[in-house]
Design an enzyme around this catalytic site. Structure first.
Site, PDB file in Angstrom:
ATOM      1  N   ASP A 212      65.689  44.405 -18.903  1.00  0.00           N
ATOM      2  CA  ASP A 212      65.857  45.732 -19.503  1.00  0.00           C
ATOM      3  C   ASP A 212      66.728  46.451 -18.897  1.00  0.00           C
ATOM      4  O   ASP A 212      67.151  46.350 -17.796  1.00  0.00           O
ATOM      5  CB  ASP A 212      64.307  46.136 -19.383  1.00  0.00           C
ATOM      6  CG  ASP A 212      63.717  46.114 -20.719  1.00  0.00           C
ATOM      7  OD1 ASP A 212      64.268  45.561 -21.720  1.00  0.00           O
ATOM      8  OD2 ASP A 212      62.378  46.287 -20.893  1.00  0.00           O
TER       9      ASP A 212
ATOM     10  N   LYS B 225      67.512  49.161 -23.678  1.00  0.00           N
ATOM     11  CA  LYS B 225      67.112  49.837 -24.711  1.00  0.00           C
ATOM     12  C   LYS B 225      67.094  51.597 -23.982  1.00  0.00           C
ATOM     13  O   LYS B 225      66.608  51.744 -23.156  1.00  0.00           O
ATOM     14  CB  LYS B 225      65.842  49.771 -25.335  1.00  0.00           C
ATOM     15  CG  LYS B 225      65.623  48.479 -26.168  1.00  0.00           C
ATOM     16  CD  LYS B 225      64.419  48.298 -26.984  1.00  0.00           C
ATOM     17  CE  LYS B 225      63.407  48.081 -25.705  1.00  0.00           C
ATOM     18  NZ  LYS B 225      62.095  47.821 -26.605  1.00  0.00           N
TER      19      LYS B 225
ATOM     20  N   MET C   1      57.530  59.300 -19.694  1.00  0.00           N
ATOM     21  CA  MET C   1      58.608  59.686 -20.647  1.00  0.00           C
ATOM     22  C   MET C   1      58.521  60.823 -21.459  1.00  0.00           C
ATOM     23  O   MET C   1      58.536  61.308 -22.447  1.00  0.00           O
ATOM     24  CB  MET C   1      58.638  58.659 -21.935  1.00  0.00           C
ATOM     25  CG  MET C   1      59.066  57.110 -21.744  1.00  0.00           C
ATOM     26  SD  MET C   1      58.163  55.871 -22.809  1.00  0.00           S
ATOM     27  CE  MET C   1      56.813  55.650 -22.192  1.00  0.00           C
TER      28      MET C   1
HETATM   29  C1  LIG Z   1      59.406  52.364 -21.169  1.00  0.00           C
HETATM   30  S1  LIG Z   1      58.508  53.071 -19.922  1.00  0.00           S
HETATM   31  C2  LIG Z   1      58.202  51.663 -19.089  1.00  0.00           C
HETATM   32  C3  LIG Z   1      57.217  51.928 -17.753  1.00  0.00           C
HETATM   33  C4  LIG Z   1      57.260  50.493 -16.963  1.00  0.00           C
HETATM   34  N1  LIG Z   1      56.536  49.420 -17.924  1.00  0.00           N
HETATM   35  C5  LIG Z   1      56.055  50.755 -15.696  1.00  0.00           C
HETATM   36  O1  LIG Z   1      55.156  50.021 -15.566  1.00  0.00           O
HETATM   37  O2  LIG Z   1      56.800  51.259 -14.891  1.00  0.00           O
HETATM   38  C6  LIG Z   1      59.702  54.192 -19.376  1.00  0.00           C
HETATM   39  C7  LIG Z   1      59.283  55.180 -18.330  1.00  0.00           C
HETATM   40  O3  LIG Z   1      58.538  54.799 -17.195  1.00  0.00           O
HETATM   41  C8  LIG Z   1      59.180  55.911 -16.133  1.00  0.00           C
HETATM   42  N2  LIG Z   1      59.820  55.075 -15.053  1.00  0.00           N
HETATM   43  C9  LIG Z   1      60.070  53.916 -14.997  1.00  0.00           C
HETATM   44  N3  LIG Z   1      60.512  53.537 -13.768  1.00  0.00           N
HETATM   45  C10 LIG Z   1      60.684  54.558 -13.172  1.00  0.00           C
HETATM   46  C11 LIG Z   1      61.145  55.116 -11.883  1.00  0.00           C
HETATM   47  N4  LIG Z   1      61.819  54.225 -10.757  1.00  0.00           N
HETATM   48  N5  LIG Z   1      61.052  56.277 -11.292  1.00  0.00           N
HETATM   49  C12 LIG Z   1      60.445  57.219 -12.179  1.00  0.00           C
HETATM   50  N6  LIG Z   1      60.054  57.033 -13.366  1.00  0.00           N
HETATM   51  C13 LIG Z   1      60.210  55.801 -13.837  1.00  0.00           C
HETATM   52  C14 LIG Z   1      59.819  56.857 -16.849  1.00  0.00           C
HETATM   53  O4  LIG Z   1      58.829  58.032 -17.299  1.00  0.00           O
HETATM   54  C15 LIG Z   1      60.286  56.023 -17.825  1.00  0.00           C
HETATM   55  O5  LIG Z   1      60.708  57.039 -18.858  1.00  0.00           O
END
Ligand SMILES: C[S@@+](CC[C@H](N)C(=O)[O-])C[C@H]1O[C@@H](n2cnc3c(N)ncnc32)[C@H](O)[C@@H]1O
Length: 242
Positions: free
Chosen positions: A33, A55, A166
């Site tokens: 991803d 994506k 998000m």
């Molecule tokens: C589609 S979700 C996936 C979440 C992922 N499965 C998790 O457990 O962290 C994507 C969102 O996760 C958050 N996110 C993921 N990685 C991040 C990071 N390193 N720092 C801040 N926000 C993060 C943001 O809000 C982003 O828009």
């Protein structure tokens, strides 16, 4: 033969689970991803083929093609790794991929990862629960399956921390709805961008100022008393809160 859904954690490769590192080292092919950090890719078998299916926002229509790709790869390789940011089952559409593989008769194993929902706040020194400040945490996506906004009015609770994923593009509406739901304008807020990467940045304020924060995704929004804490530097913490 087997598809492994592997959580890549929030960024820094050191935060992978030992099991995730082992499976990556044994992979024949890795389907990755966009949010997976390059430091995680160092654990991938150097002989493995890597396919990027990153994506961007609004491109969720590609999920069916990803499901089909995983099914096709499982016919050609022994160890297929589907590598997803954070934890595969926290807003990662991991459940949908497991169901699609199951329906196609493909064996599937899920390896958990450290979700940004908990480790993102921690990276900024924010404990999502803290005795006397927050008795629990609600983790929520700002949008639903068809892109509709979550109704934040019902999520306003002064004794619970709110961790929003998000949500950056909707920060103004989120603040307005939480105020409408009864939270005070002074409720602390922190936004942690790109947690655990070299670009990590934390912006702090309150529900009054959230709408004007200069922040970009990927980011975690934390709302509640805990957002005022920074336990990386205990000197900065308002001891009255502890
Ligand atoms: C589609 S979700 C996936 C979440 C992922 N499965 C998790 O457990 O962290 C994507 C969102 O996760 C958050 N996110 C993921 N990685 C991040 C990071 N390193 N720092 C801040 N926000 C993060 C943001 O809000 C982003 O828009």
């Amino acid at each position: 033969m087997t598809v492994y859904l592997v959580g890549a954690g929030p960024g820094d490769g050191d935060l992978l689970t030992v099991r995730a590192a082992r499976v990556l080292g044994e992979a024949d092919v890795v389907v990755r991803d966009r949010l997976v950090d390059e430091s995680v890719m160092e654990y991938v078998n150097p002989q493995a083929q890597v396919i990027d299916v990153g994506k961007g926002p609004g491109e969720s229509f590609r999920q069916t093609s990803i499901n089909q790709l995983l099914i096709d790869l499982s016919q050609r390789y022994d160890t297929v790794v589907r590598l997803k940011g954070g934890d595969p089952f926290v807003f990662g559409r991991g459940g949908e991929e497991v169901l699609a593989l199951h329906q196609a008769g493909v064996s599937c194993v899920v390896v958990p990862g450290l979700s940004s929902a908990l480790s993102g706040p921690l990276a900024a020194g924010i404990p999502v629960t803290h005795r006397g400040v927050s008795r629990g945490v609600t983790i929520v996506s700002a949008r639903g399956a068809s892109g509709e906004m979550t109704d934040f009015r019902g999520l306003a609770h002064p004794e619970l921390s709110l961790v929003i994923l998000m949500g950056v593009e909707h920060r103004g509406v989120i603040a307005a709805q939480l105020l409408e739901g009864g939270l005070s304008e002074d409720t602390p807020v922190a936004v942690v961008e790109r947690a655990w990467s070299e670009q990590q940045r934390t912006t702090r304020g309150s529900l009054r100022t959230l709408g004007s924060f200069d922040v970009r995704p990927p980011a975690i929004i934390v709302v509640g008393g805990v957002a005022a804490l920074d336990l990386r530097s205990v000197k900065l913490v308002d001891v009255a809160l502890l």
